[in-house]
Write an enzyme that holds these catalytic residues in place. Structure first.
Site, PDB file in Angstrom:
ATOM      1  N   LYS A 165       0.852  -1.206   0.000  1.00  0.00           N
ATOM      2  CA  LYS A 165       0.000   0.000   0.000  1.00  0.00           C
ATOM      3  C   LYS A 165       0.880   1.247   0.000  1.00  0.00           C
ATOM      4  CE  LYS A 165      -1.540   1.618   4.091  1.00  0.00           C
ATOM      5  NZ  LYS A 165      -1.235   3.000   4.455  1.00  0.00           N
ATOM      6  N   ASN A 166       1.915   1.256   0.838  1.00  0.00           N
ATOM      7  CA  ASN A 166       2.704   2.492   1.003  1.00  0.00           C
ATOM      8  C   ASN A 166       3.665   2.752  -0.142  1.00  0.00           C
ATOM      9  OD1 ASN A 166       1.268   2.961   3.258  1.00  0.00           O
ATOM     10  ND2 ASN A 166       2.898   2.472   4.706  1.00  0.00           N
ATOM     11  N   ARG A 170      -4.762  10.630   4.217  1.00  0.00           N
ATOM     12  CA  ARG A 170      -3.765  11.684   4.371  1.00  0.00           C
ATOM     13  C   ARG A 170      -2.688  11.621   3.304  1.00  0.00           C
ATOM     14  NH1 ARG A 170      -0.485  11.637   7.012  1.00  0.00           N
ATOM     15  NH2 ARG A 170      -0.250  13.831   7.482  1.00  0.00           N
ATOM     16  N   CYS A 230      -4.579  12.450  12.423  1.00  0.00           N
ATOM     17  CA  CYS A 230      -5.353  11.201  12.376  1.00  0.00           C
ATOM     18  C   CYS A 230      -5.233  10.559  13.758  1.00  0.00           C
ATOM     19  CB  CYS A 230      -4.819  10.286  11.283  1.00  0.00           C
ATOM     20  SG  CYS A 230      -3.256   9.542  11.702  1.00  0.00           S
ATOM     21  N   ARG A 243       0.522  14.635  12.606  1.00  0.00           N
ATOM     22  CA  ARG A 243       0.929  14.405  11.215  1.00  0.00           C
ATOM     23  C   ARG A 243       1.131  15.704  10.408  1.00  0.00           C
ATOM     24  NH1 ARG A 243      -0.640   9.060  10.050  1.00  0.00           N
ATOM     25  NH2 ARG A 243       0.938   9.051   8.435  1.00  0.00           N
ATOM     26  N   PRO A 244       1.984  16.603  10.854  1.00  0.00           N
ATOM     27  CA  PRO A 244       2.195  17.856  10.095  1.00  0.00           C
ATOM     28  C   PRO A 244       2.846  17.586   8.729  1.00  0.00           C
ATOM     29  CG  PRO A 244       3.850  17.613  11.791  1.00  0.00           C
ATOM     30  CD  PRO A 244       2.871  16.489  12.007  1.00  0.00           C
ATOM     31  N   VAL A 245       2.773  18.571   7.849  1.00  0.00           N
ATOM     32  CA  VAL A 245       3.426  18.454   6.531  1.00  0.00           C
ATOM     33  C   VAL A 245       4.378  19.626   6.295  1.00  0.00           C
ATOM     34  CG1 VAL A 245       1.629  17.039   5.448  1.00  0.00           C
ATOM     35  CG2 VAL A 245       1.410  19.553   5.426  1.00  0.00           C
ATOM     36  N   ASP A 246       4.852  20.230   7.381  1.00  0.00           N
ATOM     37  CA  ASP A 246       5.723  21.414   7.252  1.00  0.00           C
ATOM     38  C   ASP A 246       7.000  21.123   6.459  1.00  0.00           C
ATOM     39  OD1 ASP A 246       6.111  19.780   9.632  1.00  0.00           O
ATOM     40  OD2 ASP A 246       7.753  21.126  10.110  1.00  0.00           O
ATOM     41  N   ASP A 289       5.218   0.794  11.970  1.00  0.00           N
ATOM     42  CA  ASP A 289       4.019   0.112  11.468  1.00  0.00           C
ATOM     43  C   ASP A 289       3.941  -1.330  11.921  1.00  0.00           C
ATOM     44  OD1 ASP A 289       3.842   1.781   8.209  1.00  0.00           O
ATOM     45  OD2 ASP A 289       3.469   2.453  10.254  1.00  0.00           O
ATOM     46  N   ILE A 291       8.104   7.495  16.794  1.00  0.00           N
ATOM     47  CA  ILE A 291       7.725   8.177  15.554  1.00  0.00           C
ATOM     48  C   ILE A 291       6.421   8.956  15.712  1.00  0.00           C
ATOM     49  CG2 ILE A 291       7.186   7.880  13.099  1.00  0.00           C
ATOM     50  CD1 ILE A 291      10.058   7.119  13.690  1.00  0.00           C
ATOM     51  N   ARG A 301      -8.273  -0.685   5.041  1.00  0.00           N
ATOM     52  CA  ARG A 301      -7.466   0.360   4.381  1.00  0.00           C
ATOM     53  C   ARG A 301      -6.155  -0.211   3.862  1.00  0.00           C
ATOM     54  NH1 ARG A 301      -7.316   6.091   7.263  1.00  0.00           N
ATOM     55  NH2 ARG A 301      -6.076   6.320   5.394  1.00  0.00           N
TER      56      ARG A 301
HETATM   57  C1  EPZ Z   1       4.489   7.061   6.184  1.00  0.00           C
HETATM   58  O1  EPZ Z   1       3.724   8.095   6.757  1.00  0.00           O
HETATM   59  C2  EPZ Z   1       3.571   5.853   6.110  1.00  0.00           C
HETATM   60  N1  EPZ Z   1       2.424   6.167   5.254  1.00  0.00           N
HETATM   61  C3  EPZ Z   1       3.104   5.480   7.509  1.00  0.00           C
HETATM   62  O2  EPZ Z   1       2.325   4.308   7.392  1.00  0.00           O
HETATM   63  C4  EPZ Z   1       4.327   5.166   8.363  1.00  0.00           C
HETATM   64  O3  EPZ Z   1       3.916   4.877   9.681  1.00  0.00           O
HETATM   65  C5  EPZ Z   1       5.270   6.386   8.363  1.00  0.00           C
HETATM   66  O4  EPZ Z   1       5.617   6.732   7.017  1.00  0.00           O
HETATM   67  C6  EPZ Z   1       6.557   6.116   9.128  1.00  0.00           C
HETATM   68  O5  EPZ Z   1       7.215   5.025   8.578  1.00  0.00           O
HETATM   69  C7  EPZ Z   1       2.591   6.133   3.922  1.00  0.00           C
HETATM   70  O6  EPZ Z   1       3.666   5.871   3.416  1.00  0.00           O
HETATM   71  C8  EPZ Z   1       1.372   6.426   3.094  1.00  0.00           C
HETATM   72  P1  EPZ Z   1       6.461  10.495   8.255  1.00  0.00           P
HETATM   73  P2  EPZ Z   1       4.300   9.607   6.790  1.00  0.00           P
HETATM   74  O7  EPZ Z   1       6.313  11.721   7.455  1.00  0.00           O
HETATM   75  O8  EPZ Z   1       5.153   9.845   5.601  1.00  0.00           O
HETATM   76  C9  EPZ Z   1       6.892  13.953  11.404  1.00  0.00           C
HETATM   77  C10 EPZ Z   1       0.514   2.882   7.797  1.00  0.00           C
HETATM   78  O9  EPZ Z   1       0.142   2.345   8.851  1.00  0.00           O
HETATM   79  N2  EPZ Z   1       6.747  14.892  10.265  1.00  0.00           N
HETATM   80  O10 EPZ Z   1       7.665   9.640   8.058  1.00  0.00           O
HETATM   81  O11 EPZ Z   1       3.171  10.522   7.050  1.00  0.00           O
HETATM   82  C11 EPZ Z   1       5.549  13.360  11.811  1.00  0.00           C
HETATM   83  O12 EPZ Z   1       4.907  14.172  12.742  1.00  0.00           O
HETATM   84  C12 EPZ Z   1       0.948   4.331   7.806  1.00  0.00           C
HETATM   85  O13 EPZ Z   1       0.596   2.311   6.685  1.00  0.00           O
HETATM   86  C13 EPZ Z   1       6.894  16.260  10.483  1.00  0.00           C
HETATM   87  O14 EPZ Z   1       7.141  16.703  11.605  1.00  0.00           O
HETATM   88  O15 EPZ Z   1       5.219   9.551   8.050  1.00  0.00           O
HETATM   89  C14 EPZ Z   1       5.919  12.027  12.425  1.00  0.00           C
HETATM   90  O16 EPZ Z   1       6.226  12.223  13.791  1.00  0.00           O
HETATM   91  C15 EPZ Z   1       0.723   4.987   9.153  1.00  0.00           C
HETATM   92  N3  EPZ Z   1       6.739  17.118   9.445  1.00  0.00           N
HETATM   93  C16 EPZ Z   1       7.200  11.646  11.713  1.00  0.00           C
HETATM   94  O17 EPZ Z   1       7.650  12.811  10.996  1.00  0.00           O
HETATM   95  C17 EPZ Z   1       6.474  16.668   8.175  1.00  0.00           C
HETATM   96  O18 EPZ Z   1       6.379  17.493   7.235  1.00  0.00           O
HETATM   97  C18 EPZ Z   1       7.015  10.491  10.740  1.00  0.00           C
HETATM   98  O19 EPZ Z   1       6.208  10.950   9.748  1.00  0.00           O
HETATM   99  C19 EPZ Z   1       6.325  15.272   7.958  1.00  0.00           C
HETATM  100  C20 EPZ Z   1       6.468  14.408   9.026  1.00  0.00           C
END
Ligand code: EPZ
Length: 417
Positions: free
Chosen positions: A22-23, A89, A113, A118-121, A301, A326, A396
């Site tokens: 999926k990811n 998301r 969620c 889950r910020p995107v900054d 995960d 995380i 999902r």
């Molecule tokens: C991906 O999410 C996966 N989703 C998640 O899988 C997975 O848990 C995660 O990576 C970690 O491995 C997909 O690939 C679709 P991150 P993502 O950005 O990219 C912080 C599942 O169960 N962060 O690596 O959203 C954030 O707050 C899902 O399949 C910022 O601060 O995860 C978090 O603490 C759940 N600013 C950390 O990074 C940002 O701009 C990890 O987030 C982006 C992230």
């Protein structure tokens, strides 16, 4: 809302064909926004997150004549509506491609969620460094750019979707970009491999530094997506928690090394080959300490699934400890596992688990994708019947879960509500 009813206590044995990831699929589908050539996948999985992404791409005007086939010769919109984004998301992954190829994007902020804010900054800061103008208004990201210009992109955190979004944006920028502190997950590496197949010069995927030479027009893509390593881990954990023997294929060596280490530390036997992996086990498990971390560390995960297994640790063996580094709220499965008799103590992001001789079946509530998986695992091992409510969370990211578990000998059925 469907539920799953499980009669526990049966040892699982057999072979699982693991569906595509999926990811990996979610970002790979967004590559269709980056070229006017067809983009096709031979094994796109049928899980609800994939259907949500298909709906989003269709709303933008990406033509989809059949499942897994995408073609965006032209678009009808650059707006990803809140109603679509809030359901999934990872819709944020269309932002980079839209800005890079179409010069504009209006993408709803994904919001948080169940597992965290889950910020995107980091995504947005990288796009600004590439020359995009970003405005947040009315809950939407308004982005525009004439031509993105390659540059250095240091990431504050190795965010998985952040790395992928910026890799895709940089792919169509003028000149070279270097992403440092990049995420190293196999799903990130696969998107880079796909971009290379589309004609992009890109190197370093899987390492903390990814170098990209931007290119104007990318070729199309015909692609087979790698197996879902998190679903694979979940099926191995089903073999472990029921004291059975489960083989999964296809399996990509080096994709879950830290997880294999922990299975072995718990006392499971794990045998790997080039395309298969076999786990056999007999609870009670030896206590282990786990700390989730970005790849190649222990994947967040897989945390909930391991917690389910570790509830059946040796009652005389002391505590197992799981630290979730995380996400800030990824222990929602704990209260439900406790209702099945698990002994788990929480202090901040640290869970301490004392083994019990057995779990007892109960009605439990799923809260997020991986928490639901841990409740199913607990139900497979528990004495008596377990009903897992709200399994739309599971749908999902798990394809045909009950069919696959039934084929391994589980007694599990879906009850439409
Ligand atoms: C991906 O999410 C996966 N989703 C998640 O899988 C997975 O848990 C995660 O990576 C970690 O491995 C997909 O690939 C679709 P991150 P993502 O950005 O990219 C912080 C599942 O169960 N962060 O690596 O959203 C954030 O707050 C899902 O399949 C910022 O601060 O995860 C978090 O603490 C759940 N600013 C950390 O990074 C940002 O701009 C990890 O987030 C982006 C992230």
């Amino acid at each position: 809302m469907d539920s799953l009813v499980i009669e526990g206590g049966r040892r699982l044995k057999g072979l699982v064909e693991v569906p595509a990831s999926k990811n990996a699929s979610l970002p790979l589908m967004c590559l269709s926004l980056m070229t006017d050539q067809p983009v096709r996948f031979s094994n796109l999985p049928q899980v609800s997150d994939i259907l949500s992404m298909k709906a989003l791409l269709a709303s933008l005007g990406v033509h989809q004549e059949s499942h897994g086939h995408f073609h965006s010769a032209k678009l009808k919109s650059v707006r990803a509506e809140y109603d679509l984004v809030r359901k999934m998301r990872a819709s944020i992954l269309c932002l980079g491609p839209l800005v890079a190829r179409w010069g504009r994007a209006e993408v709803s902020l994904p919001g948080g969620c169940a597992i965290g804010e889950r910020p995107v900054d980091i995504h947005l800061k990288g796009l600004e460094l590439l020359g995009a103008e970003i405005k947040l208004e009315g809950g939407y990201i308004h982005a525009k750019a004439n031509r993105l210009k390659g540059c250095r992109l240091p990431l504050e955190f190795p965010t998985v979707t952040g790395t992928i979004n910026l890799m895709m944006a940089a792919a169509l920028a003028d000149g070279e970009s270097v992403i440092s502190n990049a995420a190293r997950e196999p799903e990130v590496a696969e998107v880079a491999e796909a971009l290379r197949t589309m004609g992009l010069t890109i190197e370093g995927e899987g390492s903390p530094e990814i170098k990209i030479q931007g290119k104007q027009d990318l070729n199309g893509l015909d692609w087979q997506i790698q197996a879902d390593r998190i679903q694979l881990i979940t099926y191995l954990a089903a073999g472990a928690i029921t004291g059975g023997e489960v083989t999964c294929t296809p399996y990509r060596p080096k994709s879950i090394d830290r997880v294999i280490e922990k299975f072995r530390d718990m006392g499971c036997s794990v045998e790997e080959s080039a395309s298969k992996i076999l786990l056999s086990a007999k609870p009670p498990f030896k206590p282990v300490n786990i700390e989730t971390a970005p790849f190649p560390g222990f994947p967040t995960d897989a945390q909930a699934q391991f917690m389910a297994c570790l509830t059946l640790g040796d009652p005389e063996g002391g505590f197992s400890r799981i630290r979730e580094t995380i996400f800030e709220n990824r222990f929602q499965h704990v209260s439900e596992l406790r209702r099945m008799g698990a002994q788990i103590r929480l202090r901040g992001n640290l869970a301490s688990i004392k083994g019990v001789s057995h779990l007892s079946g109960a009605s439990v509530m799923a809260s997020d994708l991986r928490a639901s998986a841990s409740l199913v695992l607990a139900g497979l091992a528990a004495h008596g019947q377990t009903q897992v409510l709200r399994v739309y969370h599971l749908d999902r990211g798990y394809e045909k879960l009950e069919e696959k578990l039934t084929a391994l000998g589980a007694q599990i059925r879906r009850v439409p509500q």
